[in-house]
Design an enzyme around this catalytic site. Sequence first.
Site, short mmCIF file in Angstrom:
data_model
loop_
_atom_site.label_atom_id
_atom_site.label_comp_id
_atom_site.label_asym_id
_atom_site.label_seq_id
_atom_site.Cartn_x
_atom_site.Cartn_y
_atom_site.Cartn_z
N ALA A 99 0.79 -1.23 0.00
CA ALA A 99 0.00 0.00 0.00
C ALA A 99 0.82 1.28 0.00
O ALA A 99 0.31 2.33 -0.37
CB ALA A 99 -0.95 0.00 1.21
N ASP B 73 6.02 -8.62 6.34
CA ASP B 73 7.18 -8.69 5.45
C ASP B 73 6.90 -9.80 4.45
O ASP B 73 7.03 -10.99 4.76
CB ASP B 73 8.45 -8.98 6.24
CG ASP B 73 9.69 -8.98 5.37
OD1 ASP B 73 9.56 -8.99 4.13
OD2 ASP B 73 10.81 -9.00 5.93
N SER C 166 0.96 -7.50 -12.57
CA SER C 166 2.03 -8.13 -13.35
C SER C 166 2.86 -7.03 -13.99
O SER C 166 3.04 -5.95 -13.43
CB SER C 166 1.44 -9.09 -14.37
OG SER C 166 2.48 -9.74 -15.08
N TYR D 168 13.24 -10.48 -12.47
CA TYR D 168 11.96 -9.78 -12.34
C TYR D 168 10.96 -10.31 -13.36
O TYR D 168 9.80 -10.60 -13.03
CB TYR D 168 12.19 -8.29 -12.55
CG TYR D 168 10.92 -7.47 -12.60
CD1 TYR D 168 10.22 -7.15 -11.44
CD2 TYR D 168 10.42 -7.00 -13.82
CE1 TYR D 168 9.06 -6.38 -11.49
CE2 TYR D 168 9.27 -6.24 -13.88
CZ TYR D 168 8.59 -5.94 -12.72
OH TYR D 168 7.45 -5.19 -12.77
N LYS E 99 7.18 -12.20 -12.82
CA LYS E 99 5.90 -11.71 -13.35
C LYS E 99 5.28 -12.71 -14.32
O LYS E 99 4.05 -12.83 -14.39
CB LYS E 99 6.11 -10.36 -14.03
CG LYS E 99 6.51 -9.25 -13.06
CD LYS E 99 5.48 -9.05 -11.96
CE LYS E 99 5.78 -7.84 -11.10
NZ LYS E 99 4.75 -7.62 -10.05
#
Length: 245
Positions: free
Chosen positions: A8, A48, A127, A141, A145
């Site tokens: 958030a 976490d 994504s 990375y 995704k």
Amino acid sequence: MRALVMGASGGIGSAVCAALSRAGDEVVAVDSPRSTVAADHRRHVVADLAEPGAARAAVLRAWDLYGPLDVLLHVAGLYPARRALESTEELFDTVMAVNTRSALMAATALAELCERHGRGAAIVFTSSGGALRPRPGTTVYAASKAALEAVTRGLALELGPLGVRVNAVAPGFVAVGSALNPVPDTYVEAIRAASPAGRVGTPDDIVPGLLWLCSADSAWVNGHVLATDGGAGLGSRTAPSWLPS
């Protein structure tokens, strides 16, 4: 509507929290112990997401503290820049844990609660265009995704009979000024020059797609990955061409 937003305090996360609040929806914010998100939201859970069990525990705690959840928005993510030959097992495990595993575990925890209480829900992951179009330095990375998109489809298939929809948005590059995932100005300018829109994306460009997939207006959409990239997936305006300049 009560929405749990994981990640958030990030650029997209804070923008979608603000939009939900403006619409009169209840927001339960989830972020790491190092975040200041608790100061900005009356309802919050600290987690976490790199730690095993943390995502599931966050969903259970949010439900217990604040009531049944209608929506789960997973917008947490790590975006490390690391050459493939320099990638480590620790980096891979951490990125997969935050970007993919925590989304899966949060979604299944919510689905279990929905089944137990006879409720439906909408789940939306974040994504990236990188899932299909990796750039140098984004191998880990991009893998996280691509895996997340597979999770989206698999969960949509299995959870649909429970009344739980699972979709995702796939932004192109979004300039958020993140201290956690810093990006050089030269890279941002190169992305802007190549973009069909003539600019880079902002968090506010991504929020409408997230909100639509949460809403009743998308009730017949399930297992879909919505490109929210300003046309970046079409190709680059600065790619080589044989046309006269």
